[in-house]
Design an enzyme around this catalytic site. Structure first.
Site, PDB file in Angstrom:
ATOM      1  N   GLU A 148       0.847  -1.192   0.000  1.00  0.00           N
ATOM      2  CA  GLU A 148       0.000   0.000   0.000  1.00  0.00           C
ATOM      3  C   GLU A 148       0.886   1.248   0.000  1.00  0.00           C
ATOM      4  OE1 GLU A 148      -3.326   0.429  -0.427  1.00  0.00           O
ATOM      5  OE2 GLU A 148      -2.531   2.444  -0.571  1.00  0.00           O
ATOM      6  N   PHE A 149       0.501   2.237  -0.802  1.00  0.00           N
ATOM      7  CA  PHE A 149       1.313   3.459  -0.912  1.00  0.00           C
ATOM      8  C   PHE A 149       0.580   4.698  -0.410  1.00  0.00           C
ATOM      9  CE2 PHE A 149       2.758   0.439  -4.088  1.00  0.00           C
ATOM     10  CZ  PHE A 149       4.135   0.429  -3.871  1.00  0.00           C
ATOM     11  N   LEU A 150      -0.581   4.508   0.223  1.00  0.00           N
ATOM     12  CA  LEU A 150      -1.341   5.694   0.632  1.00  0.00           C
ATOM     13  C   LEU A 150      -0.559   6.542   1.628  1.00  0.00           C
ATOM     14  CD1 LEU A 150      -2.483   5.263   3.764  1.00  0.00           C
ATOM     15  CD2 LEU A 150      -4.097   3.764   2.632  1.00  0.00           C
ATOM     16  N   GLU A 152      -0.991   9.110   4.891  1.00  0.00           N
ATOM     17  CA  GLU A 152      -1.951   9.590   5.877  1.00  0.00           C
ATOM     18  C   GLU A 152      -2.251  11.054   5.577  1.00  0.00           C
ATOM     19  OE1 GLU A 152      -0.828   8.655   9.917  1.00  0.00           O
ATOM     20  OE2 GLU A 152      -0.324   6.607   9.317  1.00  0.00           O
ATOM     21  N   LYS A 201       7.996  -1.414  -2.477  1.00  0.00           N
ATOM     22  CA  LYS A 201       7.458  -0.630  -1.361  1.00  0.00           C
ATOM     23  C   LYS A 201       8.580  -0.009  -0.528  1.00  0.00           C
ATOM     24  CE  LYS A 201       4.910   1.068   1.833  1.00  0.00           C
ATOM     25  NZ  LYS A 201       4.216   2.315   1.631  1.00  0.00           N
ATOM     26  N   GLY A 254       9.423  11.706   9.622  1.00  0.00           N
ATOM     27  CA  GLY A 254       9.056  10.708  10.628  1.00  0.00           C
ATOM     28  C   GLY A 254       7.774  10.029  10.210  1.00  0.00           C
ATOM     29  N   CYS A 257       5.780   5.129   9.053  1.00  0.00           N
ATOM     30  CA  CYS A 257       6.382   4.265   8.021  1.00  0.00           C
ATOM     31  C   CYS A 257       7.865   4.533   7.752  1.00  0.00           C
ATOM     32  CB  CYS A 257       5.607   4.403   6.720  1.00  0.00           C
ATOM     33  SG  CYS A 257       3.947   3.727   6.841  1.00  0.00           S
TER      34      CYS A 257
HETATM   35  N1  LIG Z   1      -0.120   4.190   7.987  1.00  0.00           N
HETATM   36  C1  LIG Z   1       0.347   4.362   6.781  1.00  0.00           C
HETATM   37  O1  LIG Z   1       0.447   5.494   6.267  1.00  0.00           O
HETATM   38  C2  LIG Z   1       0.767   3.171   5.952  1.00  0.00           C
HETATM   39  C3  LIG Z   1       0.935   3.327   4.564  1.00  0.00           C
HETATM   40  C4  LIG Z   1       1.307   2.220   3.808  1.00  0.00           C
HETATM   41  C5  LIG Z   1       1.565   1.013   4.429  1.00  0.00           C
HETATM   42  N2  LIG Z   1       1.430   0.888   5.781  1.00  0.00           N
HETATM   43  C6  LIG Z   1       1.681  -0.414   6.398  1.00  0.00           C
HETATM   44  O2  LIG Z   1       0.418  -1.044   6.637  1.00  0.00           O
HETATM   45  C7  LIG Z   1       0.468  -1.821   7.840  1.00  0.00           C
HETATM   46  C8  LIG Z   1      -0.610  -1.355   8.804  1.00  0.00           C
HETATM   47  O3  LIG Z   1      -0.344   0.000   9.138  1.00  0.00           O
HETATM   48  P1  LIG Z   1      -1.417   0.929   9.869  1.00  0.00           P
HETATM   49  O4  LIG Z   1      -0.818   2.289   9.939  1.00  0.00           O
HETATM   50  O5  LIG Z   1      -2.744   0.726   9.249  1.00  0.00           O
HETATM   51  O6  LIG Z   1      -1.399   0.272  11.339  1.00  0.00           O
HETATM   52  P2  LIG Z   1      -2.398   0.579  12.536  1.00  0.00           P
HETATM   53  O7  LIG Z   1      -1.630   0.317  13.751  1.00  0.00           O
HETATM   54  O8  LIG Z   1      -3.080   1.885  12.328  1.00  0.00           O
HETATM   55  O9  LIG Z   1      -3.543  -0.552  12.374  1.00  0.00           O
HETATM   56  C9  LIG Z   1      -3.321  -1.907  12.542  1.00  0.00           C
HETATM   57  C10 LIG Z   1      -4.581  -2.520  13.148  1.00  0.00           C
HETATM   58  O10 LIG Z   1      -4.438  -3.944  13.133  1.00  0.00           O
HETATM   59  C11 LIG Z   1      -5.106  -4.447  14.286  1.00  0.00           C
HETATM   60  N3  LIG Z   1      -4.665  -5.829  14.499  1.00  0.00           N
HETATM   61  C12 LIG Z   1      -3.470  -6.283  14.884  1.00  0.00           C
HETATM   62  N4  LIG Z   1      -3.465  -7.635  14.910  1.00  0.00           N
HETATM   63  C13 LIG Z   1      -4.695  -8.039  14.517  1.00  0.00           C
HETATM   64  C14 LIG Z   1      -5.324  -9.306  14.330  1.00  0.00           C
HETATM   65  N5  LIG Z   1      -4.669 -10.441  14.548  1.00  0.00           N
HETATM   66  N6  LIG Z   1      -6.608  -9.339  13.930  1.00  0.00           N
HETATM   67  C15 LIG Z   1      -7.305  -8.199  13.702  1.00  0.00           C
HETATM   68  N7  LIG Z   1      -6.755  -6.968  13.855  1.00  0.00           N
HETATM   69  C16 LIG Z   1      -5.470  -6.893  14.250  1.00  0.00           C
HETATM   70  C17 LIG Z   1      -4.708  -3.446  15.378  1.00  0.00           C
HETATM   71  O11 LIG Z   1      -5.571  -3.528  16.488  1.00  0.00           O
HETATM   72  C18 LIG Z   1      -4.817  -2.123  14.604  1.00  0.00           C
HETATM   73  O12 LIG Z   1      -6.108  -1.553  14.735  1.00  0.00           O
HETATM   74  C19 LIG Z   1       1.895  -1.683   8.366  1.00  0.00           C
HETATM   75  O13 LIG Z   1       2.664  -2.730   7.862  1.00  0.00           O
HETATM   76  C20 LIG Z   1       2.356  -0.367   7.752  1.00  0.00           C
HETATM   77  O14 LIG Z   1       3.745  -0.293   7.609  1.00  0.00           O
HETATM   78  C21 LIG Z   1       1.021   1.942   6.556  1.00  0.00           C
END
Ligand SMILES: NC(=O)c1ccc[n+]([C@@H]2O[C@H](COP(=O)([O-])OP(=O)(O)OC[C@H]3O[C@@H](n4cnc5c(N)ncnc54)[C@H](O)[C@@H]3O)[C@@H](O)[C@H]2O)c1
Length: 427
Positions: A148-150, A152, A201, A254, A257
């Site tokens: 995913e490349f979104l 925040e 990624k 920061g 990610c």
């Molecule tokens: N935040 C970003 O901007 C972004 C962008 C691209 C990729 N990513 C990647 O995506 C992934 C998720 O990031 P995020 O920012 O959404 O994380 P986040 O912490 O906001 O959300 C993760 C969610 O997963 C839930 N969770 C954990 N284990 C679980 C399980 N076994 N069953 C159900 N739910 C479970 C947690 O309670 C939490 O709500 C990471 O690998 C991150 O690097 C994040």
């Protein structure tokens, strides 16, 4: 054609993915282990700040195509495709901690319908597709990488209008099935092997971090030679080979990610017998940038830290989000507190109760209240609201007349006219 999708994890990525896939016509069940979060979502309350997300969630729920459940099993038992959107935090040695991904895969393994597909959307190191396959122990289930490349702050827009969709799989049919989920979007779909998808990624995030550290280094040079970084950026960025995106100087990069992903890539490189010195330098320059901001504050009060109060505008790692994870603002605040400053902060999305606030940081309710009796005003997040605040109102409430604009957000002349000594970054 609409698919039955389960999304495991209702965080920034999982919730956005769920709402957007429902918007594209798919039937989505989104699961989280956090029961409070799920109850909020079931009641239409969105636990994060993300432009347009609440409307999309409401639309999905009203159409009956989007629902929320506690626990991955409930979501996965009747799906064609399961998305893993769980955290991959930094492990002790810098590598990505895959335990959430493995656990989620193990949880759904027994209930996934025959020949379902599992899609890894979490950011995971090269080889993780195999890790998920191993955790699933289901030869009939294909695992596909779909990073995913979104960003925040513009997550919905980025999901629905992506620059590209990347799909990594050794199974052509599974890759095509996942690609078809995005049929409603007009974008380039890149289908490749899992290792390349996973590398894309990390490489993309590392490159963006490199651009930011590069421009912060050029900004430091500008300060030394009397150049103006804003003009330098326009001059550099007008070159189509370079572009202006991610060339804005700031307090350092920061967020949830870049820091963990760049460290993970250094570890991936190490495991592949390559010392990624360039990326190590990018991280070092970023750390120096936090200190450079702190030094500007110290210099602005002639090095006399005692009894000095710093007002901080902006605590999130960027505007448009409520996310404090690895925020440069928080890192800089901690360094200021360690130096003996009293620090009070304001951010439109942050209250004292929020997780991640340093103990000694006092949170104010308004951008003016935070400046009361402050010696220095420090701008750390580029919230647009700060641009419209009258410098003369701030001047009345502050004890000192120093402003450090670490985002080059404000109009220098306006602040100087109100009696402030203004310092930006690189100008
Ligand atoms: N935040 C970003 O901007 C972004 C962008 C691209 C990729 N990513 C990647 O995506 C992934 C998720 O990031 P995020 O920012 O959404 O994380 P986040 O912490 O906001 O959300 C993760 C969610 O997963 C839930 N969770 C954990 N284990 C679980 C399980 N076994 N069953 C159900 N739910 C479970 C947690 O309670 C939490 O709500 C990471 O690998 C991150 O690097 C994040």
């Amino acid at each position: 054609m609409s698919s039955r999708i389960s999304v495991i994890g209702a965080g920034y990525v999982g919730l956005t993915t769920s709402a957007c896939l429902a918007h594209l016509g798919h039937n989505v069940i989104c699961a989280d282990i956090d029961a409070d979060k799920v109850v909020s979502l079931q009641n239409g309350i969105i636990p994060i700040v993300e432009l347009g997300l609440a409307e999309l969630v409401a639309e999905g729920m009203a159409s009956g195509r989007l629902s929320f459940v506690v626990g991955s099993v409930e979501a996965a038992k009747s799906c064609d495709i399961a998305f893993l959107c769980v955290p991959t935090p930094q492990g002790e040695d810098g590598s990505a901690d895959l335990s959430y991904v493995q656990r989620a895969a193990q949880e759904i393994a027994a209930v996934l319908p025959f020949e379902a597909i599992v899609v890894n959307k979490s950011t995971v190191p090269v080889g993780s597709t195999k890790v998920v396959e191993k955790a699933l122990k289901r030869p009939d289930v294909k695992v596909v990488s779909n990073p995913e490349f979104l960003r925040e702050g513009s997550a919905v827009q980025d999901f629905l209008k992506p620059d590209r969709v990347v799909i990594g799989s050794d199974d052509q049919a599974a890759a095509m099935k996942v690609a078809s989920l995005y049929d409603g979007l007009s974008t380039r779909v890149i289908i490749t092997d899992p290792a390349s998808a996973e590398t894309i990624k990390y490489a993309a995030n590392a490159f963006l971090a490199t651009k930011l550290s590069f421009i912060n280094a050029i900004a430091a040079i500008c300060e030394g030679v009397g150049a103006d970084i804003n003009d330098v950026v326009v001059g550099m960025g007008s070159d189509k080979r370079i572009g202006e995106n991610f060339l804005r100087p700031g307090p350092g990069w920061g967020g949830s990610c870049f820091p963990k992903d760049s460290r993970a890539l250094i570890k991936i490189a190490e495991d592949a017998d390559y010392s990624f010195d360039l990326l190590k330098g990018v991280i070092t320059v970023n750390d120096q940038q936090f200190d450079r901001v702190v030094q500007k504050v110290v210099r602005s009060i002639d090095g006399d830290v005692s009894e000095k109060t710093i007002a901080v505008w902006g605590l999130t790692f960027k505007a448009g989000t409520d996310d404090l994870r690895d925020s440069p603002s928080i890192e800089i605040v901690k360094r200021l507190i360690a130096k003996g400053f009293r620090v009070q902060g304001y951010d439109p999305t942050v209250t004292q109760q929020k997780t991640g606030i340093p103990n000694d940081l006092e949170i104010s309710f308004s951008p003016i209240e935070v400046t009361v009796n402050a010696d220095v005003l420090l701008v750390l997040t580029e919230w647009d609201d700060f641009k419209w605040i009258s410098p003369s109102t701030v001047a009345i409430s502050m004890a000192g007349k120093q402003i450090i604009d670490a985002r080059n957000l404000l109009d220098r002349k306006d602040w100087e006219r109100a009696g402030f000594t203004y310092q930006g970054i690189g100008r």
